[in-house]
Design a protein around this motif. Structure first.
Motif, short mmCIF file in Angstrom:
data_model
loop_
_atom_site.label_atom_id
_atom_site.label_comp_id
_atom_site.label_asym_id
_atom_site.label_seq_id
_atom_site.Cartn_x
_atom_site.Cartn_y
_atom_site.Cartn_z
N LYS A 148 0.67 -1.14 0.07
CA LYS A 148 -0.08 0.13 -0.20
C LYS A 148 0.71 1.34 0.09
N ALA A 149 1.83 1.37 0.98
CA ALA A 149 2.84 2.40 0.86
C ALA A 149 3.44 2.71 -0.38
N ASP A 150 3.87 1.66 -0.96
CA ASP A 150 4.58 1.82 -2.35
C ASP A 150 3.56 2.19 -3.51
N GLN A 151 2.35 1.88 -3.45
CA GLN A 151 1.29 2.09 -4.41
C GLN A 151 1.30 3.60 -4.23
N GLU A 152 0.84 4.00 -2.96
CA GLU A 152 0.87 5.59 -2.64
C GLU A 152 1.79 6.28 -3.47
N ARG A 153 3.03 5.78 -2.89
CA ARG A 153 4.42 6.46 -3.57
C ARG A 153 4.60 6.55 -5.17
N LEU A 154 4.23 5.39 -5.69
CA LEU A 154 3.96 5.45 -7.23
C LEU A 154 2.85 6.50 -7.67
N LEU A 155 1.98 6.45 -7.07
CA LEU A 155 0.57 7.64 -7.45
C LEU A 155 1.20 9.13 -7.40
N ASP A 156 2.01 9.14 -6.28
CA ASP A 156 2.26 10.73 -5.92
C ASP A 156 3.42 10.91 -6.81
N LEU A 157 4.50 10.12 -7.17
CA LEU A 157 5.49 10.50 -8.16
C LEU A 157 4.98 10.43 -9.65
N ALA A 158 4.00 9.66 -9.93
CA ALA A 158 3.25 9.80 -11.27
C ALA A 158 2.90 11.13 -11.44
N ALA A 159 2.07 11.52 -10.49
CA ALA A 159 1.41 12.86 -10.29
C ALA A 159 2.39 13.84 -10.50
N LYS A 160 3.47 14.16 -9.91
CA LYS A 160 4.56 14.94 -10.21
C LYS A 160 5.12 15.00 -11.48
N SER A 161 5.33 13.78 -12.11
CA SER A 161 5.94 13.64 -13.55
C SER A 161 4.72 14.40 -14.50
N GLN A 162 3.67 14.10 -14.28
CA GLN A 162 2.60 14.60 -15.24
C GLN A 162 2.22 16.10 -14.92
N HIS A 163 2.86 16.69 -13.75
CA HIS A 163 2.36 17.88 -13.47
C HIS A 163 0.96 18.16 -13.16
N ASN A 164 0.74 17.14 -12.50
CA ASN A 164 -0.68 17.10 -12.00
C ASN A 164 -0.45 17.61 -10.41
N ARG A 165 -1.38 17.74 -9.90
CA ARG A 165 -1.45 18.49 -8.34
C ARG A 165 -1.92 17.32 -7.24
N VAL A 166 -2.64 16.56 -7.90
CA VAL A 166 -3.04 15.28 -7.05
C VAL A 166 -2.98 14.15 -7.59
N SER A 167 -2.45 13.19 -6.64
CA SER A 167 -2.49 11.63 -7.19
C SER A 167 -3.67 11.11 -7.62
N ALA A 168 -3.58 10.32 -8.66
CA ALA A 168 -4.80 9.72 -9.27
C ALA A 168 -5.70 9.20 -8.41
N ASP A 169 -5.31 8.57 -7.20
CA ASP A 169 -6.51 7.79 -6.29
C ASP A 169 -7.29 8.92 -5.49
N LEU A 170 -6.93 10.31 -5.46
CA LEU A 170 -7.42 10.93 -4.69
C LEU A 170 -8.55 11.93 -5.29
N PRO A 171 -8.70 12.36 -6.65
CA PRO A 171 -9.63 13.36 -6.95
C PRO A 171 -11.15 13.12 -6.98
N ASN A 172 -11.51 11.66 -7.18
CA ASN A 172 -12.77 11.35 -6.87
C ASN A 172 -13.23 11.31 -5.52
N TYR A 173 -12.60 11.07 -4.57
CA TYR A 173 -12.54 11.12 -3.10
C TYR A 173 -12.95 12.70 -2.90
N ILE A 174 -12.22 13.23 -3.13
CA ILE A 174 -12.21 14.79 -2.87
C ILE A 174 -13.36 15.57 -3.50
N MET A 175 -13.73 15.25 -4.61
CA MET A 175 -14.73 15.84 -5.46
C MET A 175 -16.11 15.15 -5.10
#
Length: 132
Positions: free
Chosen positions: A61-88
């Motif tokens: 789980k921790a590495d999955q979250e790290r993967l998503l955070d780093l992916a978002a940074k590489s894509q110049h997104n502001r939020v990891s892919a697992d969070l926008p739906n939860y937030i919105m």
């Protein structure tokens, strides 16, 4: 040096004993594309690929979250892919985040909040175990 999405993927791929070509084949991506990702010449792939990548690399789980955070940074997104739906999907979450932003919540305040939620989850799990 700051950790990158590509560097993280390369490290986890090697830890699983996979070659770059082998990982690319499992993801149905070209080896050149995969090499470009690992060498930070390309941003992370789409969320669907990230899910498959996490599964192939057997990330916890921790590495999955790290993967998503780093992916978002590489894509110049502001939020990891697992969070926008939860937030919105939850107005209260947006209100909480805006309040924390306005108050410039400290890391300790956030950690206290996380600890409180974790205690609730732990206690909830213990309650379920005692009902059996």
């Amino acid at each position: 040096m700051e950790e990158t999405f590509g560097g993280f993927v390369r490290e986890k791929r090697r830890a699983c004993g996979l070659t770059l070509r082998g990982l690319a084949a499992k993801l149905e991506l070209s080896p050149v594309y995969m090499s470009n990702i690992e060498n930070s010449r390309r941003a992370a792939p789409t969320h669907e690929y990230l899910d498959r990548l996490a599964e192939i690399l057997q990330l916890d789980k921790a590495d999955q979250e790290r993967l998503l955070d780093l992916a978002a940074k590489s894509q110049h997104n502001r939020v990891s892919a697992d969070l926008p739906n939860y937030i919105m999907d939850r107005e209260i979450v947006r209100a909480a985040l805006r309040t924390a932003k306005e108050a410039d919540a400290t890391d300790q305040e956030w950690q206290d909040f996380i600890d409180q939620i974790n205690r609730r989850m732990k206690n909830s799990g213990e309650d379920k175990g005692s009902e059996a």
